[in-house]
Design a protein around this motif. Structure first.
Motif, mmCIF file in Angstrom:
data_model
loop_
_atom_site.group_PDB
_atom_site.id
_atom_site.type_symbol
_atom_site.label_atom_id
_atom_site.label_comp_id
_atom_site.label_asym_id
_atom_site.label_seq_id
_atom_site.Cartn_x
_atom_site.Cartn_y
_atom_site.Cartn_z
ATOM 1 N N GLY A 331 0.792 -1.217 0.000
ATOM 2 C CA GLY A 331 0.000 0.000 0.000
ATOM 3 C C GLY A 331 0.827 1.270 0.000
ATOM 4 O O GLY A 331 0.284 2.363 -0.171
ATOM 5 N N ALA A 332 2.133 1.137 0.204
ATOM 6 C CA ALA A 332 3.036 2.301 0.176
ATOM 7 C C ALA A 332 4.403 1.822 -0.285
ATOM 8 O O ALA A 332 5.382 1.828 0.468
ATOM 9 C CB ALA A 332 3.129 2.962 1.546
ATOM 10 N N ARG A 333 4.469 1.376 -1.523
ATOM 11 C CA ARG A 333 5.692 0.804 -2.065
ATOM 12 C C ARG A 333 6.581 1.865 -2.716
ATOM 13 O O ARG A 333 6.102 2.871 -3.242
ATOM 14 C CB ARG A 333 5.371 -0.275 -3.094
ATOM 15 C CG ARG A 333 4.917 -1.596 -2.515
ATOM 16 C CD ARG A 333 6.025 -2.255 -1.726
ATOM 17 N NE ARG A 333 5.621 -3.575 -1.239
ATOM 18 C CZ ARG A 333 6.293 -4.242 -0.311
ATOM 19 N NH1 ARG A 333 7.373 -3.713 0.240
ATOM 20 N NH2 ARG A 333 5.879 -5.437 0.072
ATOM 21 N N GLY A 334 7.882 1.607 -2.675
ATOM 22 C CA GLY A 334 8.841 2.466 -3.329
ATOM 23 C C GLY A 334 10.049 1.674 -3.765
ATOM 24 O O GLY A 334 10.070 0.446 -3.711
ATOM 25 N N VAL A 335 11.081 2.409 -4.195
ATOM 26 C CA VAL A 335 12.330 1.807 -4.649
ATOM 27 C C VAL A 335 13.487 2.448 -3.897
ATOM 28 O O VAL A 335 13.499 3.662 -3.657
ATOM 29 C CB VAL A 335 12.508 1.989 -6.181
ATOM 30 C CG1 VAL A 335 12.453 3.466 -6.571
ATOM 31 C CG2 VAL A 335 13.797 1.352 -6.675
#
Length: 387
Positions: A331-335
């Protein structure tokens, strides 16, 4: 122009009709016809040569498959230079471009600043190769099934000879009109990149969760998909069987439950995997799985050995490594990317559209090589570009 009746064909696929449906006039057709009628009354600007454009394609329609940083439709202008060399045509849209009429003078012939760009190359690969960018005209986005699958038209488009301009090393380079350069004019042209059975896998789209189907993503970012009939009751991890479509106007079918793809993408044998949107606030994956690339729910332990690293750092915090495809939480993904080059990355939230970046930011992109020299760059992250 191919496949105007995409809505009718989609319905035919769902009900199992093997006959090609009758194509009824649709509002978008009337809108395009109106734009065409107005264009027929125009004359080329002084000093401009009139040209025409062939069909465009995108994503898995191309050989090799290409998903660019933002939806970019590719094809050729009909020869206006040396017939021994191709004249490439390109339309690039921001991923969040909504249906409507757009003025191509916005951006001033600069590929760095335009959100809706029309450009091309004359005599590619020859000593006389030239670069052209539209600095005026109208773009009509009539239908948007997904960011990659659209129907639209161009009218009264003036393309000016251009040269590369700053920034030269950013994800999106600039261009500038050459004073006194050559000019090409496109009276009217259409494009259609909608596929039979196409869909938009993103959560909340009209085709992401149709009854008795699964919208199976075709790209890493899960913005482009193909419908399958989900006729069974099998769910996450169960072995499954896919049956090819009986005709060009029907869909492939599986024995998975609605919303589950039958795929061997992440395993040796085909299994039912729930489709998901890893940029949604609630991807909705079964317990014990995460929403991974290609919009499929799978165990993290399956993704890690095949090259997809995870870091527990929350969005905006430092990571324990310099790069990882996934940080944050469901629900709050990043790299994780080490833009400061200090050895540790920062967790940047994932973004799909360049327009989602703020002032002074640019959309960096993830790049995955595909077979045959293709690539997938359909999502990325915003960063301060210093420009």
């Amino acid at each position: 122009m191919k496949g105007w009746g995409w809505g009718a064909m989609l319905v035919a696929g769902l009900v199992g009709c093997g006959q090609e449906p009758a194509q009824k006039p649709a509002p978008e057709q009337e809108e395009i016809k109106s734009v065409e009628a107005q264009a027929q009354l125009l004359q080329p600007p002084a000093g401009c040569t009139e040209i025409t454009m062939g069909e465009l394609a995108n994503g898995i329609e191309l050989t090799p498959t290409i998903y660019a940083q933002q939806p970019t439709y590719r094809g050729n202008f009909n020869s206006f230079g040396d017939p021994a060399f191709a004249d490439l045509a390109r339309i690039r849209l921001d991923l969040n471009t909504a249906p409507g009429l757009y003025d191509l003078s916005v951006g001033g012939g600069n590929l760095f600043t335009c959100e809706r760009c029309v450009y091309g190359y004359q005599d590619v690969g020859s000593p006389g190769e030239k670069f052209f960018v539209a600095d005026s005209g109208t773009l009509l986005l009539a239908v948007k099934l997904s960011p990659q699958q659209t129907i639209g038209a161009l009218a009264n488009v003036t393309l000016r000879e251009a040269a590369d301009a700053a920034p030269f090393n950013a994800p999106y380079f600039g261009s500038a009109v050459v004073p006194g350069g050559e000019c090409r004019w496109l009276r009217f042209a259409t494009w259609n990149t909608v596929r039979q059975g196409g869909c938009d896998p993103r959560q909340g789209s009209l085709t992401a969760n149709l009854p008795d189907t699964a919208c199976v993503p075709d790209d890493y970012a899960a913005t482009d998909g193909t419908l399958e009939r989900a006729l069974g009751t099998k769910v996450q991890g169960e072995a499954c069987t896919k049956t090819a479509a009986p005709s060009a106007y029907e869909l492939a079918s599986t024995d998975c439950e609605q919303g589950y793809a039958c795929t061997d993408l992440l395993s040796d044998d085909a299994q039912c995997l729930k489709t998901c949107d890893f940029m949604a606030a609630n991807p909705g994956c079964p317990s014990g799985t995460v929403c991974g690339v290609y919009g499929l729910c799978i165990e993290q332990s399956v993704l890690e050995p095949i090259g997809f690293a995870f870091d527990p750092a929350p969005i905006g915090q430092n990571c324990s490594v310099n790069f990882a495809e996934f940080c944050g939480a469901e629900g709050a993904r990043g790299v994780c990317v080490d833009l400061n080059r200090d050895g540790l990355g920062e967790c940047h939230p994932y973004r799909r559209a360049r327009s989602e970046c703020g002032a002074g930011e640019e959309l960096g992109y993830m790049s995955y090589p595909l077979s045959g020299g293709g690539f997938d760059r359909g999502y990325g992250f915003c960063y301060h570009d210093g420009l």
